[in-house]
Scaffold this active site. Structure first.
Site, PDB file in Angstrom:
ATOM      1  CG  HIS A 133      -0.387   0.497   2.499  1.00  0.00           C
ATOM      2  ND1 HIS A 133      -1.141   1.130   3.476  1.00  0.00           N
ATOM      3  CD2 HIS A 133       0.881   0.447   2.997  1.00  0.00           C
ATOM      4  CE1 HIS A 133      -0.369   1.441   4.484  1.00  0.00           C
ATOM      5  NE2 HIS A 133       0.844   1.041   4.243  1.00  0.00           N
ATOM      6  CB  CYS A 145       3.674   6.097   4.714  1.00  0.00           C
ATOM      7  SG  CYS A 145       4.401   5.562   6.269  1.00  0.00           S
ATOM      8  CG  HIS A 186       5.416   1.008   2.507  1.00  0.00           C
ATOM      9  ND1 HIS A 186       4.708   2.134   2.139  1.00  0.00           N
ATOM     10  CD2 HIS A 186       4.952   0.693   3.738  1.00  0.00           C
ATOM     11  CE1 HIS A 186       3.883   2.500   3.107  1.00  0.00           C
ATOM     12  NE2 HIS A 186       4.011   1.639   4.090  1.00  0.00           N
ATOM     13  CG  HIS A 197       2.671  -2.776   6.521  1.00  0.00           C
ATOM     14  ND1 HIS A 197       3.780  -2.467   7.275  1.00  0.00           N
ATOM     15  CD2 HIS A 197       2.214  -1.591   6.045  1.00  0.00           C
ATOM     16  CE1 HIS A 197       3.978  -1.150   7.249  1.00  0.00           C
ATOM     17  NE2 HIS A 197       3.051  -0.590   6.513  1.00  0.00           N
ATOM     18  CG  ASP A 227      -2.651 -13.058   1.307  1.00  0.00           C
ATOM     19  OD1 ASP A 227      -1.827 -12.501   2.050  1.00  0.00           O
ATOM     20  OD2 ASP A 227      -2.404 -14.123   0.706  1.00  0.00           O
ATOM     21  CG  HIS A 228       0.308 -12.679  -1.740  1.00  0.00           C
ATOM     22  ND1 HIS A 228       0.117 -13.169  -0.471  1.00  0.00           N
ATOM     23  CD2 HIS A 228       1.593 -12.974  -2.060  1.00  0.00           C
ATOM     24  CE1 HIS A 228       1.228 -13.770  -0.063  1.00  0.00           C
ATOM     25  NE2 HIS A 228       2.136 -13.665  -1.003  1.00  0.00           N
ATOM     26  CD  GLU A 251       0.257   0.380   8.768  1.00  0.00           C
ATOM     27  OE1 GLU A 251      -0.745   0.712   8.129  1.00  0.00           O
ATOM     28  OE2 GLU A 251       1.079   1.208   9.218  1.00  0.00           O
TER      29      GLU A 251
END
Lengths: 136, 136, 136, 136, 136, 136
Positions: free
Chosen positions: D15, D34, D40, D42, D80-81, D125
């Site tokens: 994100h 950010c 980047h 998480h 996810d992913h 996070e």
């Protein structure tokens, strides 16, 4: 609609449990090994919780960098690598139990954070012993 | 002004999920693998939370040694290395779901702790599944 | 140049420590509470380690999905929600100590993984007790 | 008497924090690193909490398998992913701050769970930064 | 007599698994969801291990502050809040699998640490998937 | 065929890093905040590893109760709730760095454990800083 934001931090300190108004014998009876006159120590872990409205522009309740910096100046710089009983003004006469350390840190956080935010915290003295305080 | 004090402890036990009032088929349907007649087991983790006023003399809500000893006699000595269904009075007929184990332990803690203290607890059955109960 | 790849997984099982060649009294003396005839249980955690050359095309020693699936079929499907002493062929006569469970799982993994890979593993019985085996 | 049941799950996503209504300069000032235009990421950890009456037949508030499956279809399969900003309808225009992700997931959970159950959740996070939302 | 010293650190990054020499179809087949062209991300955790003689004056193998600073400049400042594929020289053409990231970081550490010290490291991509490399 | 058995334990102690042969200025330069004359402290975590043949009768390398008791008498009873510099014979003149504490504990363990067993250990000073020693 309110969201709570958490930030964790660590500090390492020496302390002893001791009430200066009591005799040595009473202190030893009340606090046992924790009353060791030469101190022992802990890796304290602080979990700060701040609850408030989400800013529609940033999507933040508060920038966690503000919490990080506040913990750095108000907690880490004051208590890390210190002897709580000897090196800090707060615990010169106040017994540095986990409960009292939590109240002291909460008061410092409350004083620096906007009144629109609810503040509470957990303080871990060890993995198995910890306390929580929300000012009420 | 009230502070919450937490104490963690572990116990390892066997159990199966089973309701004796239901048929084997119904039990299997409801509980799947957890109904295995030969039992399975868990490392249970208990997190006891006690909330109350801080004693100005000790700086404690309660000496965590009292909580530690109470968990030892009321939980560990009763449930550790036991088969909950077979070896304990509490779960002879009560299905030992995480919810029910939490309620049983809460009742034992509530009965032994001063009424001035609020009591709640978390019970972890696994790292990913856990429950919380505060008596309300 | 070799890299080690790790994959973690969990299974929950009942067991008792017991050597069928010994008397009940000897078993009780050797294994104490762990010899409870009604069993107790654990959340076992397996950490599988596989060491080998990095494939220049994939950048993998081995696709961790292969490890995940292998643990699923060879460990989870066989031992999860089982009574190790009663429900598994491997521990019908072999005492399911953490050491023996680790050796059994290692043999299953070794048989299914390419001989070019070194295999070792850790098995956690509790957070405080665990074992490691590399086949040597 | 109500018990809370918790279920944990993980998802890994990319994100960037970005408000499309602000200039690049303002975004960079507000969100710093950010705001990296290349994103980047998480390992997000979700802790879903559901509070309700214990069913006397099952001993469950809710079968945790229902929670597990719900998280799988409503959270894992969607996020996810994924790149939250590019690959999801929810964050096309909404800034994917931890607060906003928590609110989005809470709304999805609330819509699918019985109204007799209270729903809240935590979203981690990182290990040090996380948020909590209960719909109020 | 040699002691090993460990230092842990975290960084958050986006990446995708992709081999530019292969077709899109081959990449998708090899890497599945991890090949998402829009990237996903992780909280990477690095565990650096340095083995050497204990200095009789300091009682240190190496001041952990040196390790902390080295990780800051060589890892955190380069990879944190970055897209590994797009924002870093190392992974412009090298597939950023956990194995390859570990080798890249190891080479950076090896180049900056005294040759008298043995260097190895673990890199956690998630809690369940991680790799280890010692240069051999 | 040898298996390694691990046992974890905790102790809380105060210490300061200090070499009595150096000037105050040199100590401060070498050890910074860790040289605080009033001490600081840690929750130390010890991970003892013992490697040996599995006894075919018990399925044990060694009964972990022996390790538990040994850690209790040789480590916990000596160091817990102590000031390492002031209250222990071992660190009267030896600087209590993590490295030196690990060597001291290893020597105590080695002296009490059968020579057929290989002994090594990890000592965590904090979650991010730890050391490992195997006597070589």
């Amino acid at each position: 609609m309110k969201v709570s934001v958490f930030r964790k931090a660590h500090f390492n300190a020496a302390h002893r449990l001791h009430n200066a108004n009591l005799s040595d014998e009473e202190n030893k009876k009340l606090f046992g090994l924790c009353n060791n006159p030469n101190y022992h120590g802990h890796n304290y872990m602080l979990e700060l919780k701040v609850k408030g409205e989400v800013d529609p522009i940033t999507g933040f309740v508060i920038d966690t960098k503000i919490l990080k910096d506040l913990i750095q100046t108000e907690v880490h710089d004051c208590f890390d690598h210190r002897n709580l009983n000897l090196d800090t003004a707060e615990f010169k006469t106040l017994n540095p139990s986990a409960e009292n350390i939590a109240i002291v840190i909460w008061n410092k956080m409350r004083a620096k954070l906007p009144q629109t935010l609810e503040v509470s915290l957990r303080l871990y003295e060890t993995e198995n012993n910890y306390v929580e305080f929300d000012g009420k």
